[in-house]
Design a protein around this motif. Sequence first.
Motif, short mmCIF file in Angstrom:
data_model
loop_
_atom_site.label_atom_id
_atom_site.label_comp_id
_atom_site.label_asym_id
_atom_site.label_seq_id
_atom_site.Cartn_x
_atom_site.Cartn_y
_atom_site.Cartn_z
N ILE A 118 1.22 -1.62 0.31
CA ILE A 118 0.03 0.02 0.35
C ILE A 118 1.06 1.02 0.33
N ASN A 119 0.43 2.57 -0.98
CA ASN A 119 2.27 2.94 -1.23
C ASN A 119 1.27 4.53 0.36
N ALA A 120 0.29 4.15 0.31
CA ALA A 120 0.27 5.34 1.42
C ALA A 120 0.69 4.60 2.47
N TYR A 121 1.17 3.83 3.64
CA TYR A 121 1.16 3.40 4.45
C TYR A 121 2.60 1.63 3.84
N PRO A 122 3.33 1.95 3.81
CA PRO A 122 3.67 0.28 3.13
C PRO A 122 4.36 -0.31 4.76
N LEU A 123 3.72 -1.27 4.16
CA LEU A 123 4.09 -2.77 5.58
C LEU A 123 5.22 -3.37 4.46
N ASN A 124 5.00 -3.97 3.13
CA ASN A 124 5.87 -5.23 2.60
C ASN A 124 6.12 -4.63 1.36
N GLY A 125 7.36 -4.74 1.07
CA GLY A 125 8.05 -4.45 -0.49
C GLY A 125 9.00 -3.29 -0.53
N SER A 126 9.23 -2.67 -1.42
CA SER A 126 10.68 -1.90 -1.56
C SER A 126 10.36 -0.80 -2.89
N ILE A 127 10.79 0.13 -2.69
CA ILE A 127 11.17 1.39 -3.98
C ILE A 127 12.48 1.24 -3.76
N TYR A 128 12.62 2.21 -4.99
CA TYR A 128 13.74 2.44 -5.34
C TYR A 128 13.62 3.06 -6.78
N ARG A 129 13.85 4.67 -6.33
CA ARG A 129 13.82 5.72 -6.81
C ARG A 129 14.79 6.63 -7.12
N GLY A 130 15.45 7.32 -8.41
CA GLY A 130 16.12 8.15 -8.26
C GLY A 130 16.15 9.20 -9.06
N SER A 131 16.86 10.03 -9.18
CA SER A 131 16.40 11.27 -10.22
C SER A 131 17.65 11.94 -10.37
N ILE A 132 17.55 12.80 -12.15
CA ILE A 132 19.05 13.81 -12.16
C ILE A 132 18.44 15.05 -12.35
N GLU A 133 18.02 16.10 -11.71
CA GLU A 133 17.76 17.49 -12.03
C GLU A 133 18.61 18.43 -12.74
N LYS A 134 18.26 19.15 -13.69
CA LYS A 134 18.97 20.52 -13.79
C LYS A 134 18.53 21.58 -13.98
N TYR A 135 18.93 22.74 -13.21
CA TYR A 135 18.93 23.67 -12.85
C TYR A 135 20.01 24.44 -14.27
N GLY A 136 18.55 25.33 -14.49
CA GLY A 136 19.01 26.02 -15.63
C GLY A 136 19.82 25.54 -16.84
N LEU A 137 19.19 25.75 -18.07
CA LEU A 137 20.01 25.20 -18.80
C LEU A 137 19.35 26.09 -20.52
N GLY A 138 20.87 27.58 -20.07
CA GLY A 138 21.29 28.18 -20.48
C GLY A 138 20.58 30.28 -20.77
N PHE A 139 19.56 29.67 -20.34
CA PHE A 139 18.90 30.28 -20.93
C PHE A 139 18.75 31.37 -20.78
N TYR A 184 11.01 -2.61 2.65
CA TYR A 184 9.13 -2.92 4.59
C TYR A 184 9.31 -4.64 4.81
N LYS A 185 9.13 -4.68 5.49
CA LYS A 185 9.28 -6.32 6.05
C LYS A 185 8.18 -6.60 6.88
N ARG A 186 7.22 -7.82 6.80
CA ARG A 186 6.66 -8.49 8.19
C ARG A 186 7.03 -9.31 8.80
N LEU A 187 7.10 -9.48 10.18
CA LEU A 187 8.56 -9.52 10.83
C LEU A 187 7.85 -10.94 11.27
N GLY A 188 5.83 -10.70 11.42
CA GLY A 188 5.52 -11.99 12.00
C GLY A 188 4.93 -11.94 13.61
N ARG A 189 3.93 -12.17 13.27
CA ARG A 189 2.80 -11.49 15.01
C ARG A 189 2.29 -10.01 15.09
N GLY A 190 2.39 -8.90 14.21
CA GLY A 190 2.08 -7.87 13.93
C GLY A 190 3.11 -7.32 14.07
N PHE A 191 4.44 -7.57 14.12
CA PHE A 191 5.39 -6.87 13.58
C PHE A 191 6.37 -6.98 12.38
#
Length: 482
Positions: free
Chosen positions: A294-315, A331-338
Motif C-alpha cells: 500500500i503506497n500510503a503506508y507500506p508494510l511490505n515491499g520495496s521502493i527504488y527511486r533515482g532522479s537527475i535535475e538540471k537547474y538552468g538550461l543556459g537561457f 518494508y518487511k512483515r516480521l510476524g505476530r503483528g511486528f
Amino acid sequence: MFLALLSFILDFCLLSNPCLPQPHAYPASCRVTPASDSTKATPYTIIRTITITGNKKTKRRIILRELDVHPGDSLLNHRIDTVLLSNKNKIFNTNLFITVDLSLQNKEGNVADLHIKLKERWYFFPAPLFELVDRNFNEWWHQRNRDLTRVRYGLRLTQDNVFGLNQKLELLFLTGFINQYSLSYRMPYIDRAQKMGLSFQVSYTQNKSIPYRTEGHQLDFLESEKILKEQFSSAVSLRRRSKFYDFHTIALSYHQSKLADTIPQINPLYFLDGKNTQKYFKLQYTFEHNKTDINAYPLNGSIYRGSIEKYGLGFFNDVDMLATTFTMAKYKRLGRGFFADVLLRGRYLLHQRQPYSISRGLGYGNNLLRGYEFYVLDGQHFVLNRNTLKFRFVNTRKELGFIPIPQFRTLPLAMYFTFYFDTGYVSDRFFTEINNRFTNRFIYGTGVGVDIVTYYNMIIRCNYALNSGLEHGFYITFSADL
C-alpha cells in the motif's frame, strides 16, 4: 554496483523474512476470499472470466490495467491467495476505491471466475482550506506561538477520476498569509496501451512574509504589508509506465520570481549577487520502481527511486546546478503483528554557487530526521537513514451507518507502536557561518511513538524523540514516508 551494495545493506538490516505480506487498515478493507478446500483436488485453477462490480464511474480498462491475471491464465492453487492479494493491492493503490474485494466464484472443477467487488471513493472535493504555512505543526505550535495569522485559507476544487479514467483536475485559490492560485491536470494514460501519461501545472504565488535566511538552523521571517515575493511557475511532465512497478518521468518546468528590494539588501545570497529577480528552466528525469503493498503506508515491499535535475538550461544564467538524488526503502512483515522498515535517501549537488532560495537539505518536506522537527539543515549534499520497528495493536474497519454519504461510511483504522533510530549527515560549505551546529557532522535521533492510519490515506504520527544535541520533545506530524 553502488545500488546493489545499498540494496544488500537494506536487506541485511531487515533480516529478510519469507512471510507473505499482510494488509493493515487499508487493505484490511479489501478482503481476499481464501481458496476453498476444493482447490486441493487439482494443482491449478484456470481463470475463465473476470467480472467487476461497484465501478459506477471508473472505466473497466483502468481496473484491468492493474492486473497481472487474465482470462485463460492458470494459477497454482498454493499461490492463489498471494496472487489475489497482490492484485488487490495494485487496484487499491490507484486511490480510486475505498474497498476492494477479490474472490474466485462459480468454480467448476479446476475452472473459476475472478470477481472484483469495488466501492468507489467520493471524487469531487470542493474543500475549504485552513492550512498552516510553517514547515510542520511543531514549528507553528512551539516556535511561532500558535499564531493563527500564520495560515492560508481558501478553496481547493478537486475532481478525481475525471471521465472515469483516473484523471485529476485541481483548482486552488488561497489567501491570507500567502496568496496562491494554481491549476493542475493529470492524465495517467494518453495512449491505447495505457503506458504513457501526461500532466501539467501552472501556479502564481504572492508572499507578504518569507523566510529570508536560516540562522541557528531555524528560519528567519521578514513580514510586511506589501508583497515581498512574487512567483510564477509552470510545468509539463511525461510519464511512461514500462512495467507494472516501473515508472519513467521527464519533467520540464519554468520558474520566475521577483523580490522586494529589501530582501537582497539583507541577504545578497537569496538570489546571489544581490539580485531581486530569478528566472530559470529545470529539466528532471526520474526513475521509480515501487513494489509496495500500500503506497500510503507500506508494510511490505520495496521502493527504488533515482532522479537527475538540471537547474538552468543556459537561457537566463541565473541558476546553474546539477543534482542527483536517490531513495531506497525496504518494508518487511516480521510476524505476530511486528513490521520493520529501513529508508536510505541522499542527494549530491554539482554547482558553482548555490542561491539560498533553492537551498534545501534536511528539515523540508519528507526529508526529515526525527527529533529535528524544529530545525532545517541547509546544505549541498545529504544522506538520511530512517529505521523503524512497528507493532500493530489496532486493525479494524467500521461501517458508520449514520453518515448519509456512502463513500464516507467506511472507517478504516490501524494503529502502530513504533521505535525508531535515524541518522543523517548534511555537507555544507556556503552557510556554515551562522548554521554549523548540526551540519558537516553525523547526527542521530531516536524515540518511540504511535502511528495512526485512517480515512482517505490520512496518517498521524505522534513521536517522543531524543536527538544528538540531547534535546527531547513530543512531536506530531502528518506526512508519509516518501
